[in-house]
Design a protein around this motif. Structure first.
Motif, PDB file in Angstrom:
ATOM      1  N   GLN A  95      39.283  63.444  65.473  1.00  0.00           N
ATOM      2  CA  GLN A  95      38.443  64.343  66.454  1.00  0.00           C
ATOM      3  C   GLN A  95      37.688  64.702  66.781  1.00  0.00           C
ATOM      4  OE1 GLN A  95      40.548  68.296  65.540  1.00  0.00           O
ATOM      5  NE2 GLN A  95      41.804  68.356  67.053  1.00  0.00           N
ATOM      6  N   GLY A 117      43.381  69.913  58.562  1.00  0.00           N
ATOM      7  CA  GLY A 117      44.007  68.751  58.955  1.00  0.00           C
ATOM      8  C   GLY A 117      45.393  69.585  59.459  1.00  0.00           C
ATOM      9  N   PHE A 174      48.271  62.672  69.811  1.00  0.00           N
ATOM     10  CA  PHE A 174      49.028  64.077  69.890  1.00  0.00           C
ATOM     11  C   PHE A 174      48.353  64.293  71.656  1.00  0.00           C
ATOM     12  CE2 PHE A 174      48.701  66.269  65.549  1.00  0.00           C
ATOM     13  CZ  PHE A 174      48.731  64.992  64.954  1.00  0.00           C
ATOM     14  N   GLY A 175      49.007  65.415  72.194  1.00  0.00           N
ATOM     15  CA  GLY A 175      48.122  65.845  73.418  1.00  0.00           C
ATOM     16  C   GLY A 175      47.335  66.478  72.928  1.00  0.00           C
ATOM     17  N   PHE A 210      40.561  62.635  60.056  1.00  0.00           N
ATOM     18  CA  PHE A 210      41.749  62.938  59.077  1.00  0.00           C
ATOM     19  C   PHE A 210      42.419  61.463  58.001  1.00  0.00           C
ATOM     20  CE2 PHE A 210      41.474  66.841  60.181  1.00  0.00           C
ATOM     21  CZ  PHE A 210      41.130  67.388  61.078  1.00  0.00           C
ATOM     22  N   GLY A 213      45.810  65.097  55.032  1.00  0.00           N
ATOM     23  CA  GLY A 213      44.269  65.935  54.477  1.00  0.00           C
ATOM     24  C   GLY A 213      43.489  66.421  54.901  1.00  0.00           C
ATOM     25  N   GLN A 214      42.715  67.617  54.466  1.00  0.00           N
ATOM     26  CA  GLN A 214      41.582  68.016  55.048  1.00  0.00           C
ATOM     27  C   GLN A 214      40.684  67.345  56.009  1.00  0.00           C
ATOM     28  OE1 GLN A 214      43.019  71.655  55.184  1.00  0.00           O
ATOM     29  NE2 GLN A 214      44.436  70.239  55.231  1.00  0.00           N
ATOM     30  N   PHE A 237      44.604  58.444  67.729  1.00  0.00           N
ATOM     31  CA  PHE A 237      44.853  57.524  66.889  1.00  0.00           C
ATOM     32  C   PHE A 237      43.606  56.913  66.102  1.00  0.00           C
ATOM     33  CE2 PHE A 237      47.789  55.185  64.042  1.00  0.00           C
ATOM     34  CZ  PHE A 237      47.498  53.399  65.231  1.00  0.00           C
ATOM     35  N   LEU A 263      34.768  67.134  68.662  1.00  0.00           N
ATOM     36  CA  LEU A 263      34.417  68.134  68.655  1.00  0.00           C
ATOM     37  C   LEU A 263      35.057  68.631  69.803  1.00  0.00           C
ATOM     38  CD1 LEU A 263      34.104  70.976  67.250  1.00  0.00           C
ATOM     39  CD2 LEU A 263      31.980  70.910  68.072  1.00  0.00           C
ATOM     40  N   MET A 309      35.700  64.556  63.108  1.00  0.00           N
ATOM     41  CA  MET A 309      36.756  64.915  62.307  1.00  0.00           C
ATOM     42  C   MET A 309      37.478  64.117  61.672  1.00  0.00           C
ATOM     43  SD  MET A 309      35.800  67.772  60.177  1.00  0.00           S
ATOM     44  CE  MET A 309      37.647  67.896  59.162  1.00  0.00           C
ATOM     45  N   LYS A 327      41.030  66.078  71.684  1.00  0.00           N
ATOM     46  CA  LYS A 327      42.741  65.853  71.499  1.00  0.00           C
ATOM     47  C   LYS A 327      42.462  64.976  69.285  1.00  0.00           C
ATOM     48  CE  LYS A 327      44.052  63.883  74.766  1.00  0.00           C
ATOM     49  NZ  LYS A 327      44.801  63.289  75.482  1.00  0.00           N
ATOM     50  N   VAL A 328      43.328  65.211  68.827  1.00  0.00           N
ATOM     51  CA  VAL A 328      42.851  64.446  67.751  1.00  0.00           C
ATOM     52  C   VAL A 328      43.949  62.999  68.104  1.00  0.00           C
ATOM     53  CG1 VAL A 328      44.468  63.889  65.484  1.00  0.00           C
ATOM     54  CG2 VAL A 328      44.250  65.965  65.881  1.00  0.00           C
ATOM     55  N   TYR A 386      50.963  59.090  65.660  1.00  0.00           N
ATOM     56  CA  TYR A 386      51.277  60.057  66.229  1.00  0.00           C
ATOM     57  C   TYR A 386      50.634  59.898  67.281  1.00  0.00           C
ATOM     58  CZ  TYR A 386      53.890  62.726  61.848  1.00  0.00           C
ATOM     59  OH  TYR A 386      54.899  62.681  61.574  1.00  0.00           O
ATOM     60  N   TYR A 393      43.301  58.815  61.704  1.00  0.00           N
ATOM     61  CA  TYR A 393      42.511  59.910  63.187  1.00  0.00           C
ATOM     62  C   TYR A 393      41.822  60.058  63.489  1.00  0.00           C
ATOM     63  CZ  TYR A 393      48.244  59.498  62.648  1.00  0.00           C
ATOM     64  OH  TYR A 393      49.665  59.402  63.836  1.00  0.00           O
ATOM     65  N   ARG A 428      34.096  65.735  57.756  1.00  0.00           N
ATOM     66  CA  ARG A 428      33.339  65.968  58.804  1.00  0.00           C
ATOM     67  C   ARG A 428      31.952  65.013  58.741  1.00  0.00           C
ATOM     68  NH1 ARG A 428      33.228  69.488  63.333  1.00  0.00           N
ATOM     69  NH2 ARG A 428      34.168  71.547  61.968  1.00  0.00           N
TER      70      ARG A 428
END
Lengths: 110, 114
Positions: B37, A43, A100-101, B91, B106-107, B45, B39, B89, B42-43, A98, B35, B110
């Motif tokens: 991501q 994270g 993110f780029g 988040f 959070g962590q 929203f 693989l 992932m 980008k992360v 947020y 959020y 997956r």
């Protein structure tokens, strides 16, 4: 789209300062600049944030230019554990989400 | 130090199945987020949640997704009928809502859709 641009990658020697730049030329007067990092697929981890004054905490320093159009994150003594992707984010008003780029992939070299 | 916790850390599910990803935000926080991501990407929203309702959602957050805060502590993301492209992932994040504060993540969970 992200409101920030960052170099895709940087290398830094262990023990030296890592200076990571970020451009946010369209930032509005009351928008903050936040820095996060992501190690592998963990994270995002908060580092520091600021509005217009320079800021320092136990992890890093944040230098924001007077016109607020760019900033630099400084890791004063980089270690191998600082190898990560570093994100510079300008928050949006309202929901504070947020965007993110692609961030800067910092590799700290032994 | 308070932290955002997510469970499970890894979930494998068959395409078309429903999944629920769980998050326990920091207790005095008022804004909650998901959020994702994929693989190597980008992360992104997905959604923000405040005062027991969605305050903003992205284009990704279509009718297959829903969020809930069922008991005042957990914050869940449900995907009704998973697709292969939902593998990512996920988040969870929370923040107090004061303007000059940061979000805590959070962590992650997956999710693998097979």
């Amino acid at each position: 789209d992200a409101k920030t641009t960052q170099p895709p990658s940087m290398d830094c020697a262990e023990g030296r300062a890592a200076n990571l730049p970020c451009n946010h030329s369209t930032i509005s007067g009351n928008e903050y600049v936040y820095w996060y990092r992501q190690i592998h697929s963990q994270g995002p981890q908060y580092i520091i944030h600021g509005l217009k004054n320079n800021e320092t905490n136990e992890m890093a320093s944040l230098i924001i230019t007077e016109d607020r159009k760019s900033s630099t994150l400084i890791l004063p003594h980089a270690t191998l554990r600082d190898t990560a992707v570093y994100y510079c984010i300008v928050t949006t008003k309202g929901t504070y989400k947020y965007i993110f780029g692609t961030g800067t992939r910092l590799k700290v070299l032994a | 130090e308070p932290e955002v916790t997510q469970t499970p850390s890894h979930q494998v599910t068959q395409m078309g199945q429903e999944v629920i990803l769980r998050c326990v935000p920091i207790s005095n926080h008022l804004y909650f987020y998901w959020y994702r991501q994929i693989l190597g990407q980008k992360v992104e929203f997905l959604v923000s949640f405040y005062n027991n309702e969605i305050s903003e959602k992205s284009e990704i957050f279509d009718d297959q997704f829903s969020v809930e805060r069922p008991d005042g502590s957990n914050f869940t993301l449900k995907i009704r009928s998973t697709k292969l492209e939902d593998s990512a992932m996920y988040f969870c994040a929370s923040m107090t809502g004061l303007r000059n504060t940061e979000a805590f993540f959070g962590q992650g969970t997956r999710l693998t859709v097979v």
